[in-house]
Scaffold this active site. Structure first.
Site, short mmCIF file in Angstrom:
data_model
loop_
_atom_site.label_atom_id
_atom_site.label_comp_id
_atom_site.label_asym_id
_atom_site.label_seq_id
_atom_site.Cartn_x
_atom_site.Cartn_y
_atom_site.Cartn_z
N GLU A 61 0.80 -1.22 0.00
CA GLU A 61 0.00 0.00 0.00
C GLU A 61 0.84 1.27 0.00
O GLU A 61 0.46 2.27 -0.63
CB GLU A 61 -0.95 0.00 1.20
CG GLU A 61 -2.03 -1.06 1.15
CD GLU A 61 -1.60 -2.42 1.71
OE1 GLU A 61 -2.45 -3.33 1.79
OE2 GLU A 61 -0.40 -2.56 2.06
N PHE A 86 -6.02 0.10 5.64
CA PHE A 86 -4.78 0.10 4.87
C PHE A 86 -4.60 1.39 4.07
O PHE A 86 -3.48 1.72 3.66
CB PHE A 86 -4.75 -1.10 3.92
CG PHE A 86 -5.04 -2.41 4.58
CD1 PHE A 86 -4.63 -2.66 5.88
CD2 PHE A 86 -5.73 -3.41 3.91
CE1 PHE A 86 -4.90 -3.88 6.50
CE2 PHE A 86 -6.00 -4.63 4.52
CZ PHE A 86 -5.59 -4.87 5.81
N ASP A 120 -14.38 -9.46 10.50
CA ASP A 120 -12.91 -9.39 10.40
C ASP A 120 -12.28 -8.84 11.66
O ASP A 120 -11.07 -9.01 11.88
CB ASP A 120 -12.49 -8.53 9.20
CG ASP A 120 -12.73 -9.25 7.88
OD1 ASP A 120 -13.30 -10.36 7.90
OD2 ASP A 120 -12.34 -8.71 6.83
#
Length: 317
Positions: A61, A86, A120
């Protein structure tokens, strides 16, 4: 009181994908970059139409942000795509130094923001990203509420000169704003007029604010509901004009109350029009694994929590 209709639940990330696909047909300078999450960011259609204008960077990233900054020098308008966690926390230094400091025309497009990322868990559920991005000089920060608004915002930021952080989500939520809307960066949207309290909401909490207003109306409380899709630059005039009429405000967001929309509004009111305020937001905490509905209930980010906050703030007038 205007009644808004859920025309069918859709995920806001698909609104981004639809907007990017449309830009691929109308703006030859738009290019897209992704950090190995094409399907999650709904970039497939853009890539199919414009394979030569897409760059798969992989799980790198920081490199993606640097490449995006470089592409602007040649006149390209890069849209980066990965999860909000991210897109911000992992690459903050690259954004600050390579994009914000030099005012590069990069559109940082971030999906899976907030608690509604769901199962998540806390490591992926970033609740600090709005604060991180709004503190960067020159950065425009947008947090959309439904599919239609996300598509419209994606189209609009391509015409905006300067860095933008566009935040959207994973789950299917109510789609209730106009399909043919014109998105004005920095312009609040009055969804409902009211006289007893102002509810200012952003992102997934806008629909919850409308549901809360319905409940409050049945109890004799008239709520004004404002959709703040652009957190920076903030439409301070709209907020001040509303609270001058209602005398109190509740802010609602899927974000930490430290650094988010509520804090920005509190600053404006402290300077221009001191007003009782209650915050519907996470309270200096990380999230956890669970369904979006379970998490929004546990952390007090739904219509019921907004109703409760309104009852508290009205007593403080």
């Amino acid at each position: 009181m205007k009644k808004y209709i859920d025309t069918g639940k859709k995920d806001t990330r698909s609104g981004f994908g639809a907007g990017l696909e449309a830009l691929g047909k109308t703006n030859e300078n738009v290019v897209a970059l992704c950090a190995d999450l094409i399907g999650s960011l709904k970039m497939d259609a853009f890539i199919a139409d414009n394979p030569d204008r897409f760059f798969q960077i992989g799980i790198a990233e920081a490199n993606m942000m640097g490449i995006a900054a470089g592409l602007t020098i040649g006149g390209k308008i890069p849209f980066t795509g990965t999860f909000a966690n991210f897109s911000t926390g992992r690459v903050y230094d690259q954004i600050r130094q390579s994009i914000a400091y030099s005012n590069k025309n990069v559109k940082i497009c971030a999906s899976h923001a907030g608690l509604t990322l769901g199962e998540d868990g806390a490591t992926h559920q970033i609740l600090e990203d709005i604060g991180l991005m709004k503190m960067l000089p020159g950065m425009t920060v947008i947090n959309t509420c439904d599919y239609n608004q996300t598509k419209a915002a994606t189209l609009a930021i391509a015409d905006h000169d300067g860095p933008v952080y566009l935040r959207f989500g994973r789950p299917k939520v109510a789609n209730f704003t106009p399909e043919d809307q014109t998105f004005e960066i920095g312009k609040a949207i009055h969804l409902q007029e009211g006289s007893d309290v102002t509810i200012v909401a952003t992102g997934h909490l806008v629909w919850e604010a409308l549901l809360a207003a319905e409940t409050l109306a049945q109890e004799g409380v008239s709520a004004e509901v404002i959709n703040i899709h652009t957190i920076k630059p903030l439409d301070a005039e709209a907020i001040i004009n509303s609270v001058a009429k209602t005398g109190c405000v509740v802010t609602a967001e899927e974000h930490n109350f430290l650094g988010g929309l509520g804090e920005s509004i509190a600053r404006v009111l402290a300077e221009k029009h001191p007003t009782p305020q209650e915050f519907v937001a996470t309270k200096d905490t990380f999230g956890e694994s669970g369904t979006p509905e379970q998490l929004m209930e546990k952390y007090g980010l739904n219509a019921a929590a907004i109703v409760s906050a309104v009852k508290k703030v009205v007593k403080r007038k």
